[in-house]
Design a protein around this motif. Structure first.
Motif, PDB file in Angstrom:
ATOM      1  N   ARG A  25      37.478  31.354  22.659  1.00 32.86           N
ATOM      2  CA  ARG A  25      37.967  32.661  23.056  1.00 32.86           C
ATOM      3  C   ARG A  25      39.122  32.540  24.039  1.00 32.86           C
ATOM      4  NH1 ARG A  25      32.998  36.438  24.665  1.00 32.86           N
ATOM      5  NH2 ARG A  25      32.382  36.103  22.539  1.00 32.86           N
ATOM      6  N   THR A  26      40.051  33.491  23.978  1.00 37.23           N
ATOM      7  CA  THR A  26      41.127  33.547  24.960  1.00 37.23           C
ATOM      8  C   THR A  26      40.535  33.991  26.293  1.00 37.23           C
ATOM      9  OG1 THR A  26      42.625  34.249  23.210  1.00 37.23           O
ATOM     10  CG2 THR A  26      43.372  34.570  25.461  1.00 37.23           C
ATOM     11  N   PRO A  27      40.879  33.325  27.395  1.00 34.18           N
ATOM     12  CA  PRO A  27      40.334  33.714  28.700  1.00 34.18           C
ATOM     13  C   PRO A  27      40.662  35.174  29.053  1.00 34.18           C
ATOM     14  CG  PRO A  27      41.420  31.587  28.847  1.00 34.18           C
ATOM     15  CD  PRO A  27      41.722  32.132  27.490  1.00 34.18           C
ATOM     16  N   VAL A  28      39.726  35.832  29.709  1.00 30.88           N
ATOM     17  CA  VAL A  28      39.875  37.236  30.063  1.00 30.88           C
ATOM     18  C   VAL A  28      41.104  37.449  30.937  1.00 30.88           C
ATOM     19  CG1 VAL A  28      38.811  39.161  31.306  1.00 30.88           C
ATOM     20  CG2 VAL A  28      37.432  37.733  29.844  1.00 30.88           C
ATOM     21  N   LEU A  29      41.381  36.522  31.850  1.00 30.54           N
ATOM     22  CA  LEU A  29      42.535  36.681  32.733  1.00 30.54           C
ATOM     23  C   LEU A  29      43.856  36.649  31.970  1.00 30.54           C
ATOM     24  CD1 LEU A  29      41.438  34.614  35.836  1.00 30.54           C
ATOM     25  CD2 LEU A  29      41.565  37.091  35.612  1.00 30.54           C
ATOM     26  N   GLU A  30      43.894  36.015  30.804  1.00 25.03           N
ATOM     27  CA  GLU A  30      45.095  36.047  29.979  1.00 25.03           C
ATOM     28  C   GLU A  30      45.180  37.346  29.195  1.00 25.03           C
ATOM     29  OE1 GLU A  30      45.689  32.656  27.469  1.00 25.03           O
ATOM     30  OE2 GLU A  30      45.310  31.263  29.116  1.00 25.03           O
ATOM     31  N   GLN A  31      44.043  37.861  28.739  1.00 27.10           N
ATOM     32  CA  GLN A  31      44.021  39.108  27.981  1.00 27.10           C
ATOM     33  C   GLN A  31      44.282  40.310  28.876  1.00 27.10           C
ATOM     34  OE1 GLN A  31      40.276  39.487  26.012  1.00 27.10           O
ATOM     35  NE2 GLN A  31      40.616  37.728  24.674  1.00 27.10           N
ATOM     36  N   GLN A  32      43.693  40.313  30.062  1.00 30.44           N
ATOM     37  CA  GLN A  32      43.772  41.447  30.975  1.00 30.44           C
ATOM     38  C   GLN A  32      44.107  40.950  32.372  1.00 30.44           C
ATOM     39  OE1 GLN A  32      39.819  42.895  30.489  1.00 30.44           O
ATOM     40  NE2 GLN A  32      40.270  43.912  28.567  1.00 30.44           N
ATOM     41  N   PRO A  33      45.392  40.726  32.653  1.00 25.61           N
ATOM     42  CA  PRO A  33      45.761  40.137  33.937  1.00 25.61           C
ATOM     43  C   PRO A  33      45.426  41.008  35.150  1.00 25.61           C
ATOM     44  CG  PRO A  33      47.697  40.494  32.543  1.00 25.61           C
ATOM     45  CD  PRO A  33      46.516  40.913  31.774  1.00 25.61           C
ATOM     46  N   ALA A  34      45.247  42.304  34.976  1.00 28.46           N
ATOM     47  CA  ALA A  34      44.974  43.194  36.106  1.00 28.46           C
ATOM     48  C   ALA A  34      43.485  43.366  36.376  1.00 28.46           C
ATOM     49  CB  ALA A  34      45.609  44.557  35.852  1.00 28.46           C
ATOM     50  N   ILE A  35      42.637  42.587  35.723  1.00 23.01           N
ATOM     51  CA  ILE A  35      41.190  42.789  35.867  1.00 23.01           C
ATOM     52  C   ILE A  35      40.717  42.546  37.299  1.00 23.01           C
ATOM     53  CG2 ILE A  35      40.452  40.471  35.219  1.00 23.01           C
ATOM     54  CD1 ILE A  35      38.219  41.928  33.574  1.00 23.01           C
ATOM     55  N   ASP A  36      41.346  41.614  38.008  1.00 20.95           N
ATOM     56  CA  ASP A  36      40.953  41.350  39.396  1.00 20.95           C
ATOM     57  C   ASP A  36      41.142  42.575  40.275  1.00 20.95           C
ATOM     58  OD1 ASP A  36      40.137  38.752  38.989  1.00 20.95           O
ATOM     59  OD2 ASP A  36      42.060  37.884  39.580  1.00 20.95           O
ATOM     60  N   GLU A  37      42.297  43.219  40.166  1.00 19.67           N
ATOM     61  CA  GLU A  37      42.580  44.396  40.995  1.00 19.67           C
ATOM     62  C   GLU A  37      41.627  45.536  40.674  1.00 19.67           C
ATOM     63  OE1 GLU A  37      45.212  42.979  39.165  1.00 19.67           O
ATOM     64  OE2 GLU A  37      45.883  41.749  40.842  1.00 19.67           O
ATOM     65  N   VAL A  38      41.361  45.750  39.384  1.00 14.14           N
ATOM     66  CA  VAL A  38      40.453  46.830  38.980  1.00 14.14           C
ATOM     67  C   VAL A  38      39.039  46.551  39.475  1.00 14.14           C
ATOM     68  CG1 VAL A  38      39.439  48.009  36.990  1.00 14.14           C
ATOM     69  CG2 VAL A  38      41.862  47.432  36.989  1.00 14.14           C
ATOM     70  N   PHE A  39      38.607  45.317  39.366  1.00 16.30           N
ATOM     71  CA  PHE A  39      37.266  44.940  39.816  1.00 16.30           C
ATOM     72  C   PHE A  39      37.126  45.128  41.327  1.00 16.30           C
ATOM     73  CE2 PHE A  39      34.192  41.632  41.176  1.00 16.30           C
ATOM     74  CZ  PHE A  39      33.080  42.141  40.549  1.00 16.30           C
ATOM     75  N   LEU A  40      38.132  44.688  42.086  1.00 20.88           N
ATOM     76  CA  LEU A  40      38.076  44.851  43.539  1.00 20.88           C
ATOM     77  C   LEU A  40      38.118  46.327  43.940  1.00 20.88           C
ATOM     78  CD1 LEU A  40      40.322  41.879  44.666  1.00 20.88           C
ATOM     79  CD2 LEU A  40      37.828  42.052  44.778  1.00 20.88           C
ATOM     80  N   LEU A  41      38.872  47.135  43.213  1.00 19.56           N
ATOM     81  CA  LEU A  41      38.908  48.576  43.477  1.00 19.56           C
ATOM     82  C   LEU A  41      37.530  49.191  43.240  1.00 19.56           C
ATOM     83  CD1 LEU A  41      40.594  51.117  44.123  1.00 19.56           C
ATOM     84  CD2 LEU A  41      40.999  51.307  41.663  1.00 19.56           C
ATOM     85  N   LEU A  42      36.881  48.783  42.160  1.00 22.20           N
ATOM     86  CA  LEU A  42      35.528  49.268  41.867  1.00 22.20           C
ATOM     87  C   LEU A  42      34.562  48.878  42.979  1.00 22.20           C
ATOM     88  CD1 LEU A  42      33.259  50.359  39.987  1.00 22.20           C
ATOM     89  CD2 LEU A  42      33.197  48.086  38.978  1.00 22.20           C
ATOM     90  N   LEU A  43      34.613  47.634  43.413  1.00 19.99           N
ATOM     91  CA  LEU A  43      33.709  47.179  44.469  1.00 19.99           C
ATOM     92  C   LEU A  43      34.000  47.866  45.798  1.00 19.99           C
ATOM     93  CD1 LEU A  43      33.297  43.360  43.864  1.00 19.99           C
ATOM     94  CD2 LEU A  43      31.698  45.192  43.358  1.00 19.99           C
TER      95      LEU A  43
END
Length: 75
Positions: A25-43
């Motif tokens: 599988r393609t790594p999630v960080l390559e598919q969705q580079p903004a996932i870190d920011e969204v996750f931190l916003l949620l937390l």
């Protein structure tokens, strides 16, 4: 069957590998580079902590709630 054929081939593979590199599988960080920011916003919205110890924090979200939120968010 494909895996058995690959194991029987005489092609040399790097040590500690039983198959060629490049699959999976393609790594999630390559598919969705903004996932870190969204996750931190949620937390940030769902995080609590101990007023006596700043390093101790927790969240009231379950893994299912986090995955549902991330699935709804267009990255």
């Amino acid at each position: 069957m494909r895996g058995i054929k690959e194991l029987n081939q005489t092609e040399t593979l790097p040590q500690n590998r039983s198959r060629r590199a490049g699959g999976g599988r393609t790594p999630v960080l390559e598919q969705q580079p903004a996932i870190d920011e969204v996750f931190l916003l949620l937390l940030k919205k769902h995080t609590a902590g101990d007023p006596m110890y700043e390093k101790i924090k927790w969240t009231d979200l379950t893994c299912a709630k986090i995955s549902t939120f991330l699935a709804k968010t267009r990255l």
